[in-house]
Scaffold this motif. Structure first.
Motif, mmCIF file in Angstrom:
data_model
loop_
_atom_site.group_PDB
_atom_site.id
_atom_site.type_symbol
_atom_site.label_atom_id
_atom_site.label_comp_id
_atom_site.label_asym_id
_atom_site.label_seq_id
_atom_site.Cartn_x
_atom_site.Cartn_y
_atom_site.Cartn_z
ATOM 1 N N ASN A 95 0.823 -1.220 0.000
ATOM 2 C CA ASN A 95 0.000 0.000 0.000
ATOM 3 C C ASN A 95 0.855 1.268 0.000
ATOM 4 O O ASN A 95 0.341 2.339 -0.290
ATOM 5 N N ALA A 142 2.061 -1.939 -5.094
ATOM 6 C CA ALA A 142 1.134 -2.971 -5.563
ATOM 7 C C ALA A 142 0.916 -2.865 -7.062
ATOM 8 O O ALA A 142 0.649 -3.861 -7.724
ATOM 9 N N SER A 143 1.025 -1.649 -7.588
ATOM 10 C CA SER A 143 0.736 -1.483 -9.008
ATOM 11 C C SER A 143 1.978 -1.688 -9.875
ATOM 12 O O SER A 143 1.932 -1.448 -11.070
ATOM 13 N N LEU A 144 3.074 -2.142 -9.277
ATOM 14 C CA LEU A 144 4.276 -2.423 -10.070
ATOM 15 C C LEU A 144 4.325 -3.907 -10.434
ATOM 16 O O LEU A 144 3.738 -4.742 -9.759
ATOM 17 N N MET B 1 7.786 -3.037 -19.081
ATOM 18 C CA MET B 1 7.502 -1.621 -19.362
ATOM 19 C C MET B 1 7.523 -1.406 -20.874
ATOM 20 O O MET B 1 8.442 -1.841 -21.541
ATOM 21 N N ARG B 5 6.103 4.119 -22.354
ATOM 22 C CA ARG B 5 6.167 4.549 -20.963
ATOM 23 C C ARG B 5 7.582 4.928 -20.567
ATOM 24 O O ARG B 5 7.800 5.839 -19.794
ATOM 25 N N ARG B 31 -7.263 6.404 -14.820
ATOM 26 C CA ARG B 31 -6.140 5.591 -14.360
ATOM 27 C C ARG B 31 -6.374 5.131 -12.928
ATOM 28 O O ARG B 31 -6.158 3.972 -12.580
ATOM 29 N N GLU B 37 -7.610 3.051 -7.190
ATOM 30 C CA GLU B 37 -7.232 4.126 -6.267
ATOM 31 C C GLU B 37 -8.292 5.224 -6.302
ATOM 32 O O GLU B 37 -7.995 6.376 -6.571
ATOM 33 N N GLY B 286 -0.164 -2.654 5.535
ATOM 34 C CA GLY B 286 0.278 -3.214 4.263
ATOM 35 C C GLY B 286 0.853 -4.600 4.450
ATOM 36 O O GLY B 286 0.452 -5.545 3.786
ATOM 37 N N SER B 287 1.802 -4.730 5.367
ATOM 38 C CA SER B 287 2.405 -6.026 5.634
ATOM 39 C C SER B 287 3.072 -5.991 7.001
ATOM 40 O O SER B 287 4.044 -5.265 7.199
ATOM 41 N N GLY B 354 -4.472 -0.624 5.636
ATOM 42 C CA GLY B 354 -3.462 0.053 4.842
ATOM 43 C C GLY B 354 -3.951 1.159 3.937
ATOM 44 O O GLY B 354 -3.154 1.807 3.271
ATOM 45 N N ARG B 407 -6.506 -3.443 -7.865
ATOM 46 C CA ARG B 407 -5.107 -3.173 -7.534
ATOM 47 C C ARG B 407 -4.265 -4.414 -7.727
ATOM 48 O O ARG B 407 -3.164 -4.380 -8.231
ATOM 49 N N HIS B 410 -3.912 -5.215 -11.357
ATOM 50 C CA HIS B 410 -3.021 -4.221 -11.925
ATOM 51 C C HIS B 410 -1.572 -4.553 -11.586
ATOM 52 O O HIS B 410 -0.682 -4.399 -12.400
ATOM 53 N N GLY B 411 -1.372 -5.041 -10.353
ATOM 54 C CA GLY B 411 -0.027 -5.357 -9.909
ATOM 55 C C GLY B 411 0.611 -6.454 -10.739
ATOM 56 O O GLY B 411 1.824 -6.564 -10.804
ATOM 57 N N VAL B 413 0.100 -6.916 -14.014
ATOM 58 C CA VAL B 413 0.205 -6.576 -15.436
ATOM 59 C C VAL B 413 1.673 -6.591 -15.870
ATOM 60 O O VAL B 413 2.517 -6.060 -15.155
#
Ligand code: ADP
Ligand code: MG
Lengths: 258, 413
Positions: A95, A142-144, B1, B5, B31, B37, B286-287, B354, B407, B410-411, B413
């Motif tokens: 996050n 997270a979006s990477l 990538m 980009r 986006r 988000e 988050g963790s 988070g 999310r 997306h992570g 991708v």
């Protein structure tokens, strides 16, 4: 060789419940040296990393830093010595954005408030010197992609002035080009006189960058080899246990070192 | 990538301004939607829908009187909900906040009315009781390892029992309706300058802080928000806050309760977003393992967060008691707990930890209280109110879950 090793582990034991993850493990890493730590899955490599990083301290055994015995029982104590770690599972907070992850636990603050500008500036500079490209340092990690996350974890370890870098399978989710980049980085670290402990399953990578190869098998030392004089087959048989030569190999290692 | 980009990134590096995608607001929104988000966009839209519907059904809904009352009615639950945001950020839950709020009110009443303790001291003690309760619950969660929902479920029962016990057979204790506590929700700054001044001050403060940030960023050579965007945001804030001030001045002026609520929201927002402590809370959400490995004292942060939620529950409870100038046996029961948690979630704070801001407590509680107020104005049964609120909560949780999925997708991708 008179200078004491940067890091020396002697007789390390670590148990998780019924599992003896590490038993009587010795290891040395010298400044300006890359030591590869290899072994089968479950051999205890990641456990050894966590012992050194102060995340899961050893049950028994001594740790020496530049010849002095030290007690590393908390992550901060390892960090303060100059030990930086890239964990196998990366240990990122999904996050938080890239800047937040890089500085987690050691944020820059001014009058009690986070100095986001300065942290971002340092982050951009660091990514630039490491030639790492990310879409934005303000996106949650997270979006990477997996490879990008791995580069974030690696750059986190380069923040500050580490003396010893522990890399637990840092190229696991990287493509060919990025893997080469990480291996280049490892060589740079050696040239700058840092110690590197590198875990990898890729023998090609290991042979390319490591000076020494330490083999763990079932939580115990099973050989310490000079890369230049050891054949591929010897290492593989040490990993798989085809030759159970822990004692002889360790003895010969001490002879060559001393 | 992709190559494109990379090109954009290279351009961004040399020119310290956000890329094209960020500058076009619509593209940025798209986006954000795809990457999960969304933040407070859904709840603001939801609030507008609720207001339009109730106003079309009853023209008294958006009257200054009703809106002014609404702005005071939200404060008690809103403060409790702000504490809940902290706990939700850890990915945990505190089921005891309703009971703690009732206990704080009862404790204050017993100390002040029955024991003759001065109001100020009784107030402080009642709030501290909430802090201590939070510390105890946090201890059992962090150090003993009991799941938070079980510890606080025990708290829900236990603290409610303690409240009934100290209220004794009388059941209800009436408070001094001219006293300090009554003033908390009864006092209004009647001069029109007060509400307008606060709106102007808040807007100016926001602009100056943002502008200062841009200047520092430019000086340091890191990407900064375009000035146009800051002007736009400031303009929106100015319109909203001046409109609110105008409406409040049509009735009795700026309510003290609202001012206090806003001070808490701004202050705790700063704590969460701008201090190392706040960063630790987000990290744990988050963790936990990642946070532990960076050397964060996980147990201490966990305990402190439950202390925050206990404290805020107690403060909220005192505002609720102030609204009815009494401490009753039913205080802290009924829908209060659910409303406080629902408000945080409706406002956009994630149940999964988070993600969230203190402002979600304000937005969420506005939605919930607007529904309650609209239903009451129209004289419909509260049953309908429950069903509507339940539906809204479901929508909020669905959005939360879908964003989380977006999310994650997306992570990869
Ligand atoms: N946190 C833990 N709890 C219980 N067992 C663990 C834990 N971490 C590692 N182990 C066990 O210790 C052994 C060594 O694991 P690990 O160090 O991860 O191996 P490697 O990294 O060499 O693949 C394995 O048997 C593993 O199951
Ligand atoms: Mg491993």
């Amino acid at each position: 060789m008179s200078a004491p090793p940067l890091l020396a582990l002697r007789g390390i034991f670590k148990r998780y419940g019924a599992v003896q993850a590490l038993a009587d493990v010795d290891l040395e890493v010298r400044a300006g040296q890359v030591v590869a730590l290899v072994g089968d899955n479950g051999a205890g490599k990641s456990t050894l990393i966590k012992v050194i990083a102060g995340v899961d301290p050893a049950d028994e055994g001594t740790v020496e830093w530049q010849g002095r015995p030290v007690h590393i029982t908390r992550p901060h104590e390892a960090q303060d010595l100059g030990i930086a770690t890239v964990y196998q599972d990366l240990a990122l907070c999904d996050n938080l954005d890239v800047v937040g992850n890089l500085f987690l636990g050691r944020e820059i603050h001014r009058a009690g408030l986070l100095d986001e500008v300065e942290m971002e500036r340092v982050t951009l500079g660091l990514l630039d010197t490491l030639a790492i490209r990310l879409p934005s340092v303000r996106l949650p990690v997270a979006s990477l992609s997996g490879g990008q996350r791995q580069t974030v974890a690696i750059s986190r370890s380069m923040l500050g002035e580490p003396r010893l870098v522990l890399l637990d399978e840092p190229t696991a989710s990287l493509g060919i080009e990025q893997t080469a980049q990480v291996l280049d980085l490892v060589e740079q670290l050696r040239e700058r006189g840092l110690g590197v402990l590198l875990i990898s399953h890729n023998m090609g990578d290991v042979k390319a960058v490591a000076d020494w190869i330490a083999v763990l098998r079932l939580g115990r030392n099973n050989g310490f080899f000079d890369v230049t004089t050891t054949s591929h087959e010897q290492i593989i048989s040490s990993i798989t246990g085809a030759t159970d030569n822990a004692v002889s190999r360790r003895a010969s290692h001490w002879e060559t070192e001393r | 990538m992709t190559r494109q980009r990379e090109g954009e990134q290279a351009a961004r590096r040399t020119r310290p301004a956000p890329g094209r995608a960020d500058r076009n607001p619509l593209a940025a929104l798209k986006r954000r939607f795809h990457s999960g988000e969304l933040g407070s966009v859904p709840v603001v839209l939801g609030l507008l829908v609720v207001w339009i519907i109730f106003e079309s059904l009853n023209e008294n809904f958006l009257s200054p009187r009703n809106l002014s009352n609404l702005s005071v009615d939200i404060v008690g639950i809103g403060l409790i909900s702000t504490g809940v945001v902290f706990v939700l950020l850890l990915g945990e839950i505190d089921l005891s906040v309703g009971s703690v709020s009732g206990l704080a009110a009862a404790g204050f009443a017993v100390l002040n009315v029955n024991q003759g303790v001065p109001e100020g001291l009784a107030l402080v003690l009642a709030v501290l009781a909430g802090t201590v309760i939070g510390a105890v619950q946090g201890f059992f969660f962090a150090k003993v390892g009991v799941p938070a929902f079980v510890v606080t479920l025990a708290g829900l029962l236990g603290w409610n029992g303690l409240m009934l016990y100290i209220l004794g057979s009388a059941g209800t204790i009436n408070l001094d309706d001219q006293g300090l506590l009554a003033k908390l929700t009864g006092y209004y700054f009647t001069p029109v300058a007060a509400a307008y001044g606060l709106a102007a001050l808040g807007t100016a403060g926001y602009f100056l802080a943002s502008y200062q940030d841009v200047r520092r960023r430019r000086a340091a050579g890191v990407p900064a928000r375009p000035l146009g965007e800051i002007v736009l945001r400031t303009a929106v804030l100015a319109v909203v806050s001046l409109a609110a001030a105008f409406v409040l001045n049509q009735f009795q002026g700026l309510p003290l309760a609202l001012l206090i609520f806003l001070v808490f929201l701004v202050g705790l927002d700063q704590v969460l977003r701008r201090t190392p402590y706040g960063r630790m809370i987000f990290a744990l959400g988050g963790s936990v393992e990642a946070a532990r490995r960076t050397g964060i004292n996980v147990d201490l942060v966990r305990i402190s967060v439950f202390m925050v939620s206990g404290t805020m529950a107690a403060i909220g409870g005192l505002f609720l008691a102030s609204r009815v100038t009494s401490a009753t046996q039913t205080a802290g029961s009924g829908n209060l707990l659910m409303d406080a948690i629902a408000a945080a979630v409706i406002g956009g704070t994630s149940l999964f930890g988070g993600r969230g801001r203190t402002w979600s407590a304000l937005l969420g509680v506005l939605v919930i209280q607007s529904i309650a107020s609209g239903v009451a104005l129209m004289g419909i049964q509260t049953a309908v109110q429950f069903m509507i609120t339940g539906g809204v909560l479901l929508v909020a949780v669905v959005i939360d879950s879908l964003s989380r999925r977006a999310r994650r997708a997306h992570g990869r991708v």
